[in-house]
Design an enzyme around this catalytic site. Structure first.
Site, PDB file in Angstrom:
ATOM      1  N   HIS A 124      -4.791  24.379  49.213  1.00 28.97           N
ATOM      2  CA  HIS A 124      -3.724  25.269  48.754  1.00 28.97           C
ATOM      3  C   HIS A 124      -3.753  26.614  49.474  1.00 28.97           C
ATOM      4  O   HIS A 124      -2.762  27.345  49.456  1.00 28.97           O
ATOM      5  CB  HIS A 124      -3.843  25.483  47.242  1.00 28.97           C
ATOM      6  N   TYR A 134      -6.375  15.362  55.702  1.00 26.45           N
ATOM      7  CA  TYR A 134      -6.797  15.925  54.421  1.00 26.45           C
ATOM      8  C   TYR A 134      -6.073  15.286  53.238  1.00 26.45           C
ATOM      9  O   TYR A 134      -6.120  15.827  52.131  1.00 26.45           O
ATOM     10  CB  TYR A 134      -6.600  17.442  54.409  1.00 26.45           C
TER      11      TYR A 134
END
Length: 620
Positions: A162, A388
């Protein structure tokens, strides 16, 4: 005579530079040959490290492709005096010669040549059907745990992601995914929002996409990138962040967050880490204020953010990554990245006595070394985003335990821990118990048939129903990330020739063969990464690791706050000592000292914690 001497000196320097370059290129080719014939994981540690260094050199020279220049922030470098020693909210002015580099709104770069990064055609984008792949190859039949990790490791990587990237989504002209008659999906047909393209596309080349976060490792997931959120989070004095009794930003601050973006993915695991590092920011502020009472509130905030961001980068480098790739060679490699070959203890003593005797990060580590972009303006890449995709780490069911005696206090399914339920869970269970519960539990293995069921049938905050597994597949295809075999070739790995070679398992090979119509070149990158046998100690595949070899060092080496400005004058002496003396264990114990028994004897805080039980206490 003076001119001749200068010309001779320049000639000698050029020859020396050229010879070093040729030597490095030759070494990289040798490393590739050894890797392809023997495999780096099978080599003794010292030789394995040398091979990884050679592979990294080759990747730097062949697998970095620049994004177009980012938007130029308001003002000019001359007006950026307040930001020479502080991170900006939007990531601008990290590189003072190119103020827009890596800032919010910049394009993602690429690790593959432009001709290999075009999105797939509309027809090919849905072939094989991504929803069918989700149902047949990814659905979790039974939970496969990653037994060498704890659940904090899963929460940590989402917490860091994030900070690094967010593409956003575009509801207009969604992808329409056909559904089979036996598909239980309640909304027909399935619609998947598109990734919004760069609003300022170039004249030629493949489409590009931009980030809604800065590309820098700057803890933006905590501090915010919008003026509304970043401003609301600030306490009125002392440079601190506002934290309420639950350990989170006050409700009125949360109201400024955009729940249609990454904030909409908030859950208890993220809440723990957000709370932990907001507390850490405030502790750093207190420490700096005590050491330097003349610092203003803004200066305390800026310095504390620098220190907090660097500490997170250090934790990721020397704690989290060695936990998830626990091969002896890679554990050493990650520590060398941060501490250098001189090591954590000898390195500081050596520098105090002799200084940095070499500009090479190999001896002293990347922090404090010269900034380098390796000839390509810095950005994160679409391939880095793709590897990821680690959603199988998340369980569907969670057990909460009491730190006092290990007894089970509650059981929850994933939706009960999601954004709208976070505060209720924090009210019911002390945060120290939650940390203990996450430390005792395992995440899922990054494997086929292990995707969280709740993420395949997930209600967003606005009520939209999505299948995240289907979306993961579409995202790679629409952003021009090559499929598995092509990806391997472009990263100088041998392509697999059969499904058996890919999976090492005849049953899995048969499943993939049926879905991909007996064409191994059609296998999606994500599927190949989950199917591929892993090196010893690895939680993810060797193919994914190739991107990390390149990008894990790049995001440190390109950031002046980790390189040329990683020094006392920028961080303060006390700030530098804070980064040097702390790690994930010390951060946990500073704010939750009652966790000490659970961490006793645990080498890595992202490995399973010790069971705290009455029997163990009695024997102790």
């Amino acid at each position: 005579m003076l001119t001749t001497a200068r010309q001779t000196s320049a000639f000698v320097a050029a020859v020396w530079s050229r010879s070093r370059s040729l030597t490095a290129t030759l070494a990289a080719r040798v490393a590739q040959y050894i890797d392809q014939t023997v495999g780096w994981p099978r080599l003794p540690k010292a030789i394995g490290l040398a091979v990884l260094i050679g592979l990294r050199h080759q990747l730097r020279t062949s697998n970095l492709y620049a994004a177009e220049p980012g938007p130029i922030p308001p003002g000019s470098p001359a007006e950026a005096g307040n930001y020479l020693g502080a991170r900006t909210r939007d990531g601008s002015y990290n590189d003072l010669k190119d103020p827009g580099m890596g800032s919010v709104g910049c394009r993602f770069g690429r690790n593959v040549p432009p001709e290999h990064s075009y999105p797939e055609s509309d027809q090919r984008l849905l072939d094989p059907n991504p929803r069918l792949i989700s149902r047949t190859l990814l659905t979790r039949d039974s939970f496969q745990p990653a037994t060498t990790l704890n659940l904090l490791a899963a929460a940590w990587i989402q917490f860091e992601v994030h900070d690094w990237f967010a593409h956003g989504s575009l509801a207009t002209r969604p992808w329409v995914v056909p559904l089979r008659d036996d598909d239980p999906w309640p909304q027909r047909p399935m619609r998947v929002e598109r990734t919004p393209p760069d609003p300022h596309p170039g004249a030629a080349g493949p489409p590009a996409f931009v980030t809604q976060e800065s590309h820098w490792w700057d803890a933006s997931q905590i501090y915010g990138t919008t003026p509304a959120f970043a401003g609301a989070l600030r306490a009125p004095d002392g440079g601190k962040l506002r934290i309420d009794e639950s350990g989170l930003p006050p409700v009125e601050v949360e109201a400024t967050a955009d729940l249609t973006g990454t904030a909409g993915n908030f859950w208890v695991g993220l809440a723990l880490l957000h709370s932990l590092f907001m507390r850490e920011h405030n502790a750093i502020c207190d420490h700096l204020a005590q050491k330097y009472p003349y610092l203003t509130g803004q200066q305390l905030y800026d310095k504390a953010r620098l220190v907090n961001s660097a500490l997170m980068a250090k934790i990721h480098t020397v704690d989290w990554t060695p936990a998830i790739i626990a091969h002896p060679t890679t554990v050493t490699a990650m520590r060398v990245n941060w501490f250098g070959l001189l090591g954590e203890k000898l390195g500081p003593r050596f520098r105090r006595s002799f200084g940095r005797v070499s500009s090479s990060p190999l001896l002293h580590g990347i922090p404090g070394s010269p900034t380098t972009h390796h000839g390509v303006p810095y950005s994160l890449t679409e391939e880095f985003v793709a590897v990821y995709r680690m959603h199988p780490l998340i369980p569907d069911e969670f057990t909460f335990r009491a730190l006092a005696d290990d007894h089970v206090t509650a059981r929850h399914e994933l939706p009960e821990l999601s954004v709208l339920n976070v505060r209720a869970r924090l009210t019911e269970t002390p945060m120290s118990d939650l940390f203990y519960s996450f430390g005792r539990a395992h995440p899922g293995a990054l494997s086929l048939h292990n995707f969280p069921r709740h993420l395949q049938h997930m209600h967003r905050v606005d009520g939209t129903l999505i299948d995240l597994a289907t979306i993961d597949l579409i995202r790679c295809r629409e952003r021009g990330v090559p499929r598995y075999n092509e990806f391997r070739k472009l990263f100088r790995l041998k392509p697999v020739t059969t499904f058996e070679e890919l999976t090492g398992d005849t049953a899995l090979a048969a499943e993939l063969r049926e879905i991909y119509d007996d064409d191994v070149d059609l296998v999606d990158l994500v599927i190949g990464l989950y199917a591929e046998p892993k090196p010893p100690g690895f939680g993810f595949s060797d193919t994914a690791f190739r991107v990390f070899i390149l990008m894990a060092t790049r995001r440190l080496e390109s950031d002046r706050f980790f390189t040329t400005d990683f020094r006392d004058e920028t961080y303060t002496v006390a700030g530098m000592n804070w980064v040097r003396e702390n790690n994930m264990r010390s951060v946990l114990l500073r704010h939750f000292p009652e966790l000490a028994p659970a961490l006793a004897g645990v080498a890595n805080p992202f490995a399973p914690w010790t069971c705290v039980s009455p029997i163990r206490k009695a024997s102790a």
